[in-house]
Design a protein around this motif. Sequence first.
Motif, PDB file in Angstrom:
ATOM      1  N   LEU A   1      62.163  29.290  47.671  1.00  0.00           N
ATOM      2  CA  LEU A   1      61.971  28.124  48.230  1.00  0.00           C
ATOM      3  C   LEU A   1      62.627  27.857  49.512  1.00  0.00           C
ATOM      4  CD1 LEU A   1      62.253  25.711  45.123  1.00  0.00           C
ATOM      5  CD2 LEU A   1      60.024  26.481  46.238  1.00  0.00           C
ATOM      6  N   ALA A   2      62.193  27.605  50.628  1.00  0.00           N
ATOM      7  CA  ALA A   2      62.682  27.352  51.945  1.00  0.00           C
ATOM      8  C   ALA A   2      63.626  26.291  51.725  1.00  0.00           C
ATOM      9  CB  ALA A   2      61.668  26.852  53.063  1.00  0.00           C
ATOM     10  N   GLY A   3      64.737  26.113  52.293  1.00  0.00           N
ATOM     11  CA  GLY A   3      65.509  25.056  52.222  1.00  0.00           C
ATOM     12  C   GLY A   3      66.756  25.567  51.075  1.00  0.00           C
ATOM     13  N   GLY A   4      66.686  26.880  50.607  1.00  0.00           N
ATOM     14  CA  GLY A   4      67.844  27.068  49.966  1.00  0.00           C
ATOM     15  C   GLY A   4      68.383  26.283  48.626  1.00  0.00           C
TER      16      GLY A   4
ATOM     17  N   THR B   1      57.343  26.825  28.974  1.00  0.00           N
ATOM     18  CA  THR B   1      57.675  27.201  30.286  1.00  0.00           C
ATOM     19  C   THR B   1      58.933  27.068  30.561  1.00  0.00           C
ATOM     20  OG1 THR B   1      55.216  26.881  30.765  1.00  0.00           O
ATOM     21  CG2 THR B   1      57.036  26.823  32.640  1.00  0.00           C
ATOM     22  N   LEU B   2      59.816  28.049  31.170  1.00  0.00           N
ATOM     23  CA  LEU B   2      61.208  27.643  31.453  1.00  0.00           C
ATOM     24  C   LEU B   2      61.323  28.208  33.118  1.00  0.00           C
ATOM     25  CD1 LEU B   2      62.671  29.492  28.342  1.00  0.00           C
ATOM     26  CD2 LEU B   2      62.332  26.960  28.729  1.00  0.00           C
ATOM     27  N   ILE B   3      62.321  27.760  33.542  1.00  0.00           N
ATOM     28  CA  ILE B   3      62.679  27.649  34.841  1.00  0.00           C
ATOM     29  C   ILE B   3      64.040  28.047  35.024  1.00  0.00           C
ATOM     30  CG2 ILE B   3      62.784  26.543  37.378  1.00  0.00           C
ATOM     31  CD1 ILE B   3      60.331  25.157  36.735  1.00  0.00           C
ATOM     32  N   LEU B   4      64.322  29.006  35.899  1.00  0.00           N
ATOM     33  CA  LEU B   4      65.642  29.474  35.991  1.00  0.00           C
ATOM     34  C   LEU B   4      65.812  29.456  37.510  1.00  0.00           C
ATOM     35  CD1 LEU B   4      68.153  31.208  34.867  1.00  0.00           C
ATOM     36  CD2 LEU B   4      66.753  33.072  35.355  1.00  0.00           C
ATOM     37  N   HIS B   5      67.110  29.005  38.222  1.00  0.00           N
ATOM     38  CA  HIS B   5      67.856  29.154  39.323  1.00  0.00           C
ATOM     39  C   HIS B   5      68.845  30.306  39.204  1.00  0.00           C
ATOM     40  CE1 HIS B   5      70.137  27.903  43.016  1.00  0.00           C
ATOM     41  NE2 HIS B   5      68.954  28.306  43.579  1.00  0.00           N
TER      42      HIS B   5
ATOM     43  N   PRO C   1      69.328  32.114  48.029  1.00  0.00           N
ATOM     44  CA  PRO C   1      69.764  30.754  47.527  1.00  0.00           C
ATOM     45  C   PRO C   1      68.589  30.067  47.039  1.00  0.00           C
ATOM     46  CG  PRO C   1      70.802  31.253  49.577  1.00  0.00           C
ATOM     47  CD  PRO C   1      69.745  32.235  49.261  1.00  0.00           C
ATOM     48  N   GLY C   2      67.324  30.222  47.627  1.00  0.00           N
ATOM     49  CA  GLY C   2      66.338  29.232  46.995  1.00  0.00           C
ATOM     50  C   GLY C   2      65.248  29.945  46.016  1.00  0.00           C
ATOM     51  N   THR C   3      65.791  31.487  45.319  1.00  0.00           N
ATOM     52  CA  THR C   3      64.880  31.862  44.437  1.00  0.00           C
ATOM     53  C   THR C   3      64.757  31.199  43.165  1.00  0.00           C
ATOM     54  OG1 THR C   3      65.487  34.146  45.465  1.00  0.00           O
ATOM     55  CG2 THR C   3      64.631  34.114  43.164  1.00  0.00           C
ATOM     56  N   VAL C   4      63.615  30.915  42.400  1.00  0.00           N
ATOM     57  CA  VAL C   4      63.278  30.252  41.295  1.00  0.00           C
ATOM     58  C   VAL C   4      62.626  31.144  40.584  1.00  0.00           C
ATOM     59  CG1 VAL C   4      62.139  28.270  40.243  1.00  0.00           C
ATOM     60  CG2 VAL C   4      63.527  28.039  42.647  1.00  0.00           C
ATOM     61  N   ARG C   5      62.856  31.316  39.429  1.00  0.00           N
ATOM     62  CA  ARG C   5      61.896  32.026  38.332  1.00  0.00           C
ATOM     63  C   ARG C   5      61.443  31.220  37.224  1.00  0.00           C
ATOM     64  NH1 ARG C   5      66.367  37.087  37.693  1.00  0.00           N
ATOM     65  NH2 ARG C   5      66.007  37.712  39.609  1.00  0.00           N
ATOM     66  N   VAL C   6      59.975  31.414  36.919  1.00  0.00           N
ATOM     67  CA  VAL C   6      59.315  30.696  36.214  1.00  0.00           C
ATOM     68  C   VAL C   6      58.862  31.707  34.962  1.00  0.00           C
ATOM     69  CG1 VAL C   6      57.552  29.075  35.641  1.00  0.00           C
ATOM     70  CG2 VAL C   6      58.676  28.940  37.924  1.00  0.00           C
TER      71      VAL C   6
ATOM     72  N   ALA D   1      53.209  21.373  41.129  1.00  0.00           N
ATOM     73  CA  ALA D   1      52.809  20.737  42.465  1.00  0.00           C
ATOM     74  C   ALA D   1      53.791  19.494  42.717  1.00  0.00           C
ATOM     75  CB  ALA D   1      51.636  20.482  42.388  1.00  0.00           C
ATOM     76  N   GLN D   2      53.860  18.630  41.819  1.00  0.00           N
ATOM     77  CA  GLN D   2      54.436  17.462  41.972  1.00  0.00           C
ATOM     78  C   GLN D   2      55.962  17.620  42.239  1.00  0.00           C
ATOM     79  OE1 GLN D   2      57.062  15.647  40.170  1.00  0.00           O
ATOM     80  NE2 GLN D   2      57.143  17.220  38.655  1.00  0.00           N
ATOM     81  N   ALA D   3      56.448  18.925  41.616  1.00  0.00           N
ATOM     82  CA  ALA D   3      58.134  19.212  41.907  1.00  0.00           C
ATOM     83  C   ALA D   3      58.269  19.648  43.489  1.00  0.00           C
ATOM     84  CB  ALA D   3      58.515  20.047  40.980  1.00  0.00           C
ATOM     85  N   LEU D   4      57.232  20.535  43.596  1.00  0.00           N
ATOM     86  CA  LEU D   4      57.109  21.161  45.177  1.00  0.00           C
ATOM     87  C   LEU D   4      56.984  19.799  46.290  1.00  0.00           C
ATOM     88  CD1 LEU D   4      55.095  24.131  44.684  1.00  0.00           C
ATOM     89  CD2 LEU D   4      57.455  24.257  45.421  1.00  0.00           C
ATOM     90  N   ALA D   5      56.340  18.856  46.184  1.00  0.00           N
ATOM     91  CA  ALA D   5      55.970  17.791  46.851  1.00  0.00           C
ATOM     92  C   ALA D   5      57.297  16.960  47.080  1.00  0.00           C
ATOM     93  CB  ALA D   5      54.992  16.788  46.419  1.00  0.00           C
ATOM     94  N   LYS D   6      58.388  17.250  46.344  1.00  0.00           N
ATOM     95  CA  LYS D   6      59.580  16.395  46.760  1.00  0.00           C
ATOM     96  C   LYS D   6      60.544  17.264  47.451  1.00  0.00           C
ATOM     97  CE  LYS D   6      59.056  13.956  42.431  1.00  0.00           C
ATOM     98  NZ  LYS D   6      59.800  13.396  41.064  1.00  0.00           N
ATOM     99  N   ILE D   7      60.298  18.393  47.750  1.00  0.00           N
ATOM    100  CA  ILE D   7      61.191  19.283  48.616  1.00  0.00           C
ATOM    101  C   ILE D   7      61.032  18.918  50.018  1.00  0.00           C
ATOM    102  CG2 ILE D   7      61.775  21.588  49.121  1.00  0.00           C
ATOM    103  CD1 ILE D   7      60.995  22.436  46.451  1.00  0.00           C
TER     104      ILE D   7
END
Length: 85
Positions: A6-9, A34-38, A59-64, A79-85
């Motif tokens: 993700l741009a923005g680290g 579904t799990l998300i990891l930073h 710093p902006g890597t996310v794994r799903v 999509a709704q989570a990405l829209a908040k960035i």
Amino acid sequence: MLSFDLAGGREAARTFTESVRLAALAPSLGSVQTLILHPASTSHRQLDDAALAAAGISPGTVRVAVGVEHPEDLWSDLAQALAKI
């Protein structure tokens, strides 16, 4: 399993992982849900920025790890989570 930067680290990754509703933030990626990891703040938090870069983690890597939820529900959640960035 998918991974993206993700741009923005770290701040963008924090906002994203705190904004998902269906997926769960997890330190490990093994479940039917579904799990998300930073990685930079969880599994690889002991590494400095140079070691993270050497491991291919920004710093902006996310794994799903995609679970058994309906695909349209997952797309909507991401999509709704990405829209908040």
